[in-house]
Design an enzyme around this catalytic site. Structure first.
Site, PDB file in Angstrom:
ATOM      1  N   TYR A   1      56.014 110.509 -31.308  1.00  6.14           N
ATOM      2  CA  TYR A   1      55.026 109.566 -31.837  1.00  6.14           C
ATOM      3  C   TYR A   1      55.484 108.809 -33.082  1.00  6.14           C
ATOM      4  CZ  TYR A   1      52.073 112.177 -28.634  1.00  6.14           C
ATOM      5  OH  TYR A   1      51.559 112.771 -27.508  1.00  6.14           O
TER       6      TYR A   1
ATOM      7  N   ARG B   1      56.757 111.064 -19.157  1.00  7.52           N
ATOM      8  CA  ARG B   1      56.512 112.401 -19.700  1.00  7.52           C
ATOM      9  C   ARG B   1      56.032 113.322 -18.576  1.00  7.52           C
ATOM     10  NH1 ARG B   1      53.107 111.844 -25.086  1.00  7.52           N
ATOM     11  NH2 ARG B   1      53.798 114.025 -25.236  1.00  7.52           N
TER      12      ARG B   1
ATOM     13  N   ARG C   1      53.575 115.532 -37.250  1.00  4.43           N
ATOM     14  CA  ARG C   1      54.238 116.397 -36.269  1.00  4.43           C
ATOM     15  C   ARG C   1      54.785 115.533 -35.136  1.00  4.43           C
ATOM     16  NH1 ARG C   1      50.059 119.486 -33.725  1.00  4.43           N
ATOM     17  NH2 ARG C   1      51.751 120.115 -32.382  1.00  4.43           N
TER      18      ARG C   1
ATOM     19  N   ARG D   1      50.245 113.259 -17.373  1.00  7.61           N
ATOM     20  CA  ARG D   1      49.972 112.103 -18.243  1.00  7.61           C
ATOM     21  C   ARG D   1      50.029 110.777 -17.482  1.00  7.61           C
ATOM     22  NH1 ARG D   1      49.992 114.360 -23.463  1.00  7.61           N
ATOM     23  NH2 ARG D   1      51.418 116.115 -23.606  1.00  7.61           N
TER      24      ARG D   1
ATOM     25  N   PRO E   1      41.528 112.301 -29.807  1.00  4.73           N
ATOM     26  CA  PRO E   1      41.851 113.575 -30.454  1.00  4.73           C
ATOM     27  C   PRO E   1      43.308 113.704 -30.865  1.00  4.73           C
ATOM     28  CG  PRO E   1      41.388 113.888 -28.115  1.00  4.73           C
ATOM     29  CD  PRO E   1      40.972 112.485 -28.458  1.00  4.73           C
ATOM     30  N   ASN E   2      43.465 114.280 -32.046  1.00  5.00           N
ATOM     31  CA  ASN E   2      44.760 114.632 -32.651  1.00  5.00           C
ATOM     32  C   ASN E   2      45.533 113.440 -33.197  1.00  5.00           C
ATOM     33  OD1 ASN E   2      44.646 117.521 -32.224  1.00  5.00           O
ATOM     34  ND2 ASN E   2      44.845 117.047 -30.043  1.00  5.00           N
TER      35      ASN E   2
ATOM     36  N   GLU F   1      43.760  99.438 -23.354  1.00  5.18           N
ATOM     37  CA  GLU F   1      44.131 100.850 -23.504  1.00  5.18           C
ATOM     38  C   GLU F   1      45.568 100.903 -24.041  1.00  5.18           C
ATOM     39  OE1 GLU F   1      43.972 102.877 -19.741  1.00  5.18           O
ATOM     40  OE2 GLU F   1      45.070 104.646 -20.479  1.00  5.18           O
TER      41      GLU F   1
ATOM     42  N   ASN G   1      42.931 104.060 -27.841  1.00  2.78           N
ATOM     43  CA  ASN G   1      43.903 105.085 -27.455  1.00  2.78           C
ATOM     44  C   ASN G   1      43.089 106.360 -27.267  1.00  2.78           C
ATOM     45  OD1 ASN G   1      45.808 107.055 -27.139  1.00  2.78           O
ATOM     46  ND2 ASN G   1      47.160 106.297 -28.753  1.00  2.78           N
TER      47      ASN G   1
ATOM     48  N   HIS H   1      48.803 103.372 -25.454  1.00  5.14           N
ATOM     49  CA  HIS H   1      49.452 104.671 -25.671  1.00  5.14           C
ATOM     50  C   HIS H   1      50.728 104.442 -26.453  1.00  5.14           C
ATOM     51  CE1 HIS H   1      46.606 106.649 -23.136  1.00  5.14           C
ATOM     52  NE2 HIS H   1      46.760 105.676 -22.259  1.00  5.14           N
ATOM     53  N   ILE H   2      50.903 105.212 -27.483  1.00  4.72           N
ATOM     54  CA  ILE H   2      52.096 105.078 -28.336  1.00  4.72           C
ATOM     55  C   ILE H   2      53.344 105.433 -27.535  1.00  4.72           C
ATOM     56  CG2 ILE H   2      53.241 106.005 -30.393  1.00  4.72           C
ATOM     57  CD1 ILE H   2      50.322 106.544 -31.464  1.00  4.72           C
ATOM     58  N   SER H   3      53.273 106.523 -26.806  1.00  2.00           N
ATOM     59  CA  SER H   3      54.411 106.972 -25.999  1.00  2.00           C
ATOM     60  C   SER H   3      54.319 106.373 -24.591  1.00  2.00           C
ATOM     61  CB  SER H   3      54.423 108.504 -25.913  1.00  2.00           C
ATOM     62  OG  SER H   3      53.283 108.964 -25.206  1.00  2.00           O
TER      63      SER H   3
ATOM     64  N   ALA I   1      44.395 112.535 -25.364  1.00  2.00           N
ATOM     65  CA  ALA I   1      44.335 113.462 -24.223  1.00  2.00           C
ATOM     66  C   ALA I   1      43.141 113.189 -23.305  1.00  2.00           C
ATOM     67  CB  ALA I   1      44.289 114.901 -24.723  1.00  2.00           C
TER      68      ALA I   1
ATOM     69  N   HIS J   1      43.295 111.501 -19.765  1.00  4.48           N
ATOM     70  CA  HIS J   1      43.634 112.205 -18.531  1.00  4.48           C
ATOM     71  C   HIS J   1      42.506 113.103 -18.021  1.00  4.48           C
ATOM     72  CE1 HIS J   1      47.420 110.753 -20.031  1.00  4.48           C
ATOM     73  NE2 HIS J   1      47.369 111.566 -21.072  1.00  4.48           N
TER      74      HIS J   1
ATOM     75  N   ASP K   1      33.010 105.974 -18.090  1.00  6.82           N
ATOM     76  CA  ASP K   1      31.676 105.437 -17.821  1.00  6.82           C
ATOM     77  C   ASP K   1      31.175 104.613 -19.000  1.00  6.82           C
ATOM     78  OD1 ASP K   1      31.686 106.605 -15.344  1.00  6.82           O
ATOM     79  OD2 ASP K   1      30.297 108.226 -15.862  1.00  6.82           O
TER      80      ASP K   1
HETATM   81  O1  CA2 Z   1      51.069 108.262 -26.312  1.00  9.13           O
HETATM   82  C1  CA2 Z   1      49.884 108.284 -26.684  1.00  9.13           C
HETATM   83  O2  CA2 Z   1      49.424 107.500 -27.498  1.00  9.13           O
HETATM   84  C2  CA2 Z   1      48.952 109.386 -26.158  1.00  9.13           C
HETATM   85  O3  CA2 Z   1      47.682 108.807 -25.944  1.00  9.13           O
HETATM   86  C3  CA2 Z   1      48.895 110.441 -27.248  1.00  9.13           C
HETATM   87  C4  CA2 Z   1      48.116 111.673 -26.848  1.00  9.13           C
HETATM   88  C5  CA2 Z   1      48.572 112.207 -25.487  1.00  9.13           C
HETATM   89  O4  CA2 Z   1      47.725 113.276 -25.081  1.00  9.13           O
HETATM   90  C6  CA2 Z   1      48.566 111.135 -24.429  1.00  9.13           C
HETATM   91  O5  CA2 Z   1      49.054 111.689 -23.214  1.00  9.13           O
HETATM   92  C7  CA2 Z   1      49.446 109.970 -24.836  1.00  9.13           C
HETATM   93  C8  CA2 Z   1      48.289 112.771 -27.888  1.00  9.13           C
HETATM   94  C9  CA2 Z   1      47.875 112.376 -29.272  1.00  9.13           C
HETATM   95  C10 CA2 Z   1      48.270 113.457 -30.215  1.00  9.13           C
HETATM   96  O6  CA2 Z   1      48.990 112.855 -31.271  1.00  9.13           O
HETATM   97  C11 CA2 Z   1      49.742 113.650 -32.082  1.00  9.13           C
HETATM   98  C12 CA2 Z   1      50.408 113.005 -33.101  1.00  9.13           C
HETATM   99  C13 CA2 Z   1      51.181 113.736 -33.953  1.00  9.13           C
HETATM  100  C14 CA2 Z   1      51.279 115.107 -33.812  1.00  9.13           C
HETATM  101  C15 CA2 Z   1      50.612 115.744 -32.804  1.00  9.13           C
HETATM  102  C16 CA2 Z   1      49.831 115.016 -31.941  1.00  9.13           C
END
Ligand code: CA2
Length: 154
Positions: A27, A116, A22, A120, A14-15, A107, A83, A109-111, A86, A89, A96
């Site tokens: 990111y 953080r 943003r 997370r 998601p997102n 797996e 990836n 994660h960009i960040s 959210a 978590h 499963d």
């Molecule tokens: O660091 C990552 O890749 C995450 O999986 C990104 C998730 C976050 O919930 C994880 O804790 C770490 C969030 C993805 C949302 O991505 C956005 C990108 C641009 C603007 C807003 C959200």
């Protein structure tokens, strides 16, 4: 160009469709289309095909994971880069599903999720995957494809 010798499924949660629009300080400025290009370029170099999917819906992500088994209509996949965003978590359902399909999985994660908020730092996904890459930016996707190629072809 050698014939494709396997397929990878790249799953984004998601997102992640908002990448590049943003929160560039967290990111970066690259987009989901850039993620796809990075994965396709790396996979092609290894003779692998890729499919990249993104969904904001948990059940659709479960369906995507299950799709690696293939069907009469669609080819399956030999490895997964995920990836879960959210859902990392929160989601027992994704854990499963990954456990059930038994494909080499990375797996990503960009960040750096460990630098953080505390929530997370826990992943429902990490115990059922082969490797976890966090904090490498979009390079993490390329590293994941390279690792899966090594595991599948090595
Ligand atoms: O660091 C990552 O890749 C995450 O999986 C990104 C998730 C976050 O919930 C994880 O804790 C770490 C969030 C993805 C949302 O991505 C956005 C990108 C641009 C603007 C807003 C959200």
């Amino acid at each position: 160009m050698p014939a494709e010798t396997g397929r990878l499924l790249i799953i984004n949660g998601p997102n992640l469709n908002l990448l590049g629009t943003r929160e560039p300080e967290v990111y970066g400025t690259a987009t989901l289309a850039d993620v796809e290009e990075i994965c396709r370029t790396a996979a092609t170099a290894h003779g692998l095909a890729v499919e990249v999917v993104q969904s904001n819906h948990e059940g659709e992500l479960v369906d995507a994971i299950q799709s690696v088994r293939g069907s009469a209509e669609r080819p399956g996949a030999d490895g997964i880069v995920i990836n879960p965003a959210a859902y990392t978590h929160t989601s027992v359902a994704l854990r499963d599903a990954l456990g059930a399909v038994a494909r080499p999985t990375v797996e990503v994660h960009i960040s750096n999720v460990h630098a953080r908020e505390e929530f997370r730092r826990h992943s429902y996904i990490s115990p059922v995957v082969d490797a976890v890459i966090a904090g490498a930016g979009l390079t993490g996707y390329r590293l994941a494809v390279d690792l899966l190629a090594e595991r599948l072809q090595g």
